[in-house]
Design an enzyme around this catalytic site. Structure first.
Site, PDB file in Angstrom:
ATOM      1  CB  SER A 261      -0.873  -0.003   1.245  1.00 25.09           C
ATOM      2  OG  SER A 261      -0.032   0.177   2.377  1.00 25.09           O
ATOM      3  CE  LYS A 262      -1.189   6.254  -4.120  1.00 28.58           C
ATOM      4  NZ  LYS A 262      -2.194   7.165  -4.497  1.00 28.58           N
ATOM      5  NE  ARG A 263      -3.059   3.675   4.498  1.00 26.13           N
ATOM      6  CZ  ARG A 263      -3.634   2.488   4.648  1.00 26.13           C
ATOM      7  NH1 ARG A 263      -3.372   1.751   5.689  1.00 26.13           N
ATOM      8  NH2 ARG A 263      -4.483   2.044   3.754  1.00 26.13           N
ATOM      9  N   GLY A 265       5.035   3.112   1.611  1.00 25.02           N
ATOM     10  CA  GLY A 265       6.111   3.458   0.666  1.00 25.02           C
ATOM     11  C   GLY A 265       5.537   3.776  -0.691  1.00 25.02           C
TER      12      GLY A 265
END
Ligand code: GLU
Length: 502
Positions: A261-263, A265
């Site tokens: 997930s974006k969270r 990286g």
């Protein structure tokens, strides 16, 4: 399908950037097609108009080409199976939808979103899996809605969607190349919307039709599409089409094994490009996210050509693949170490020329941007940089006069005797005919020995005044590359500026 030319596709939605998972899907499709001497196609799935981003398709294709994934057919490259953008194929979907309606494999649904939500909540409360309640399923298809009611709504021009009629109590089965046989029970399948009220098809409907019409032999895509398989297989059955073969790729995971997930990286390929990762390293890295060459192979560095020769879907695992950025960084270093010097030179030259426009020029631009000069910098620095752009940024002293001197190093290495010593040594250098690393080294040793001093009394200060920092490649080689004139000028400037407390 036997003997048929292999055709694969990457079918992204144009939502603005290329996800690393998307790059892997595209790469595996490409590798498989090329391995089989087949065609790799890009189709743009833009049926969700609310998610559409301008220019996204050109960016996507541009990023794939940067990675070396060149399609045989795409909206940009053309081909015999176009158009390759779904929003340009609406009449095709409409015709096939009409066929399903006629064959009674699909029906109009006029339920409003409020009704659907109400129904959903009710089913959840009853502990049921939410499904459409078939309010508008016609009487002649086993439902309870009279034909006259449906006609009335159509005549009124009421908004509707078209849903597929999932047969009751059948089991749907297929064999996934990676996962083996998988069976679904039709009672778990919702009457999927095929046509939305805005006249656009849903992903499920459009992709099945296009996959058939574009004659794809293998559908290789992420595991998240596995639950859609029964709907797709039923559509193939309704139309009497033979389905292609399917391979669902394992999920990409964060190092803590949660879904990537974006969270945790960056997930956009562009983010990694911006950081300076090269296409070679990114492709190599992504190739290993789920695929391996096989037992006994220690090889980790693969060129695109090697990947094409070695790739097989049978060697793609089922377990989630951990996205480990350290591995990418390691791979990047391997590529920098082994990439031909001329290639690095041509890659970094535009960056240097751009920098040279922004900063005061100390040395002749022709000299420091020449292949010969850059080649020497690359040879000296390739073990020390992590990214190609660092040849210019991290070792900027090869191109620009230092604008400051590392304070800690000055405090530690610059004694009251240093200015006198270093200036005296400068006169020795000035008189030298030979400015090679070896000659400088012997001159320095010959200079300090009679004074009973160690070479270090000059080595460190020389590095500080010529580079501004306390670390770097071999000092003597660095001085040789910089050249006599620059070295003498920097010594004089350094002595003056450090004397003034710079
Ligand atoms: N448009 C879908 C996506 O964005 C494609 C899924 C498929 O390959 O069928 O991932």
């Amino acid at each position: 399908m036997a003997g048929q030319r292999v055709r694969t596709r990457f079918a992204p939605s144009p939502t603005g950037y290329l996800h690393v998972g998307g790059l892997r899907t595209a790469l595996y499709n490409y590798l498989f097609a090329k391995r089989m001497n087949g065609d790799f196609v890009i189709r743009i799935e833009d049926t969700d108009q609310s998610r559409k981003v301008e220019d996204a398709e050109k960016n996507l294709i541009g990023t794939l080409e940067w990675a070396g994934i060149i399609p045989d057919e795409s909206p940009v490259h053309g081909g015999n199976y176009g158009p390759y953008v779904q929003s340009q194929r609406l009449s095709i979907y409409r015709d096939y939808c009409n066929q399903l309606l006629e064959d009674k494999n699909a029906y109009y649904c006029f339920s409003t979103s409020e009704e659907l939500e109400e129904n959903r909540q009710l089913q959840l409360k009853q502990g049921l899996q939410p499904k459409y309640n078939r309010k508008w399923l016609p009487e002649d298809m086993g439902g309870s809605m009279p034909e006259s009611e449906i006609r009335k709504k159509l005549d009124e021009g009421a908004p509707y969607v078209v849903r597929m009629k999932v047969p009751d109590y059948v089991s749907v089965w297929f064999e996934d190349i990676i996962r083996g046989p998988i069976e679904f029970d039709s009672s778990t399948i919702d009457d999927q919307v095929l046509m939305k009220s805005d006249g656009f098809p849903t992903y499920h409907f459009a992709s099945v039709i296009d996959d058939h019409l574009m004659e794809f032999t293998h559908i290789i895509r992420g595991e998240e599409w596995l639950p859609s398989m029964p709907k797709h297989l039923l559509l193939y059955e309704f139309f009497g089409w033979e389905p292609p073969k399917f391979a669902h790729l394992p999920l990409l995971l964060n190092p803590d094994r949660s879904k990537l997930s974006k969270r945790q990286g960056d997930v956009a390929v562009e983010d990694y490009m911006r950081k300076g990762f090269s296409n070679d390293a990114i492709v190599n890295f992504v190739a290993l996210l789920g695929w391996n060459e096989g037992e006994g192979s220690e090889q980790e560095v693969f060129s695109m050509n090697e990947l094409i020769q070695k790739f097989s879907l049978e060697r793609v695992g089922r377990a989630g693949a951990v996205f480990n950025v350290e591995k990418l960084t390691w791979l990047e270093k391997q590529y920098i170490k082994s990439r031909p010097v001329e290639k690095i030179v041509s890659n970094i030259k535009p960056l240097l020329l751009e920098e040279l426009k922004q900063r005061p020029v100390e040395m002749p631009v022709d000299r420091i941007s020449s292949d010969a000069y850059l080649g020497k910098v690359v040879d000296l620095m390739r073990e020390r940089v992590n990214f190609e752009n660092e040849f210019v940024t991290f070792s900027s002293y090869f191109f620009f006069e230092p604008d400051s001197y590392e304070q800690e190093a000055v405090q530690k290495r610059w004694t009251p005797e240093t200015p006198g010593l270093i200036s005296e040594f400068a006169t020795v250098l000035e008189a030298a005919d030979d400015f090679t690393a070896e000659a400088i080294e012997s001159a320095l040793k010959a200079f300090v020995a009679p004074k009973g001093l160690k070479p270090a009394v000059l080595i460190h200060p020389l590095r500080i005044v010529t580079s501004g920092v306390s670390f770097g490649p071999s000092l003597y080689h660095m001085l040789e590359v910089l050249g006599k004139e620059t070295v003498l000028r920097r010594i004089a400037r350094g002595v003056e500026r450090i004397g003034q407390g710079a």
